[in-house]
Design an enzyme around this catalytic site. Sequence first.
Site: not given
Ligand code: GAR
Length: 188
Positions: A12, A85, A104, A145, A174
């Site tokens: 999160g 996910l 992504h 995606d 991000e």
């Molecule tokens: C992030 O790096 C996001 O880009 C990835 O999951 C991570 C979540 O981190 N998303 C995917 O892989 C979607 N296919 P977070 O829970 O710390 O935000």
Amino acid sequence: MIRLAILASGNGTNAQRISEYFSGNAHISVDCIIYNKRNAFVAERARQLGVPAHYFSKADFYDNGSVLQFLQQREIDWVILAGFLWLVPQDILAAFPNRVINIHPALLPNYGGKGMYGHHVHEAVIANKEKKSGITIHIVDSHYDKGTTLFQAKCPVTPDDTPDTLADKIHQLEQRYFPEVIEKTVLQ
Ligand code: GAR
């Protein structure tokens, strides 16, 4: 007020950053965080941020329409996937056409698709000796995606990178860009 619902599955960090970024914003608010793994740390982050967090099961997403009903009751305008996910159910996509945004952790169309999430992505990028990776922020359609790209940012991948160090670089991108891209997109 433009109301966002954030969907998350795990740690999160993105959900937290987005919530903090829009806190006190005159036009955009994070209404709630929805999560689909009972012990996801995002629930604890939400509690600390004072953002309402709600757990929904697989059946709530895919079988009984509870999540859609919840989003509609709260008059949500945009759905933000921040480390979520699962494939977004058709009923939600139909109710929010071009109003679901995903991030992504790679440069799509490479390293996307089913099973390509989190560390799996970084491991594959390193195994293929890529020289760069990055993030893609895109509109969600019914395929993993595949929707229209809104934004990409790149970072170098160096020979000494591990999946963990690459994940750190990606998380920095991000944190830096996702809230701004959301803001621009929903205000358009
Ligand atoms: C992030 O790096 C996001 O880009 C990835 O999951 C991570 C979540 O981190 N998303 C995917 O892989 C979607 N296919 P977070 O829970 O710390 O935000």
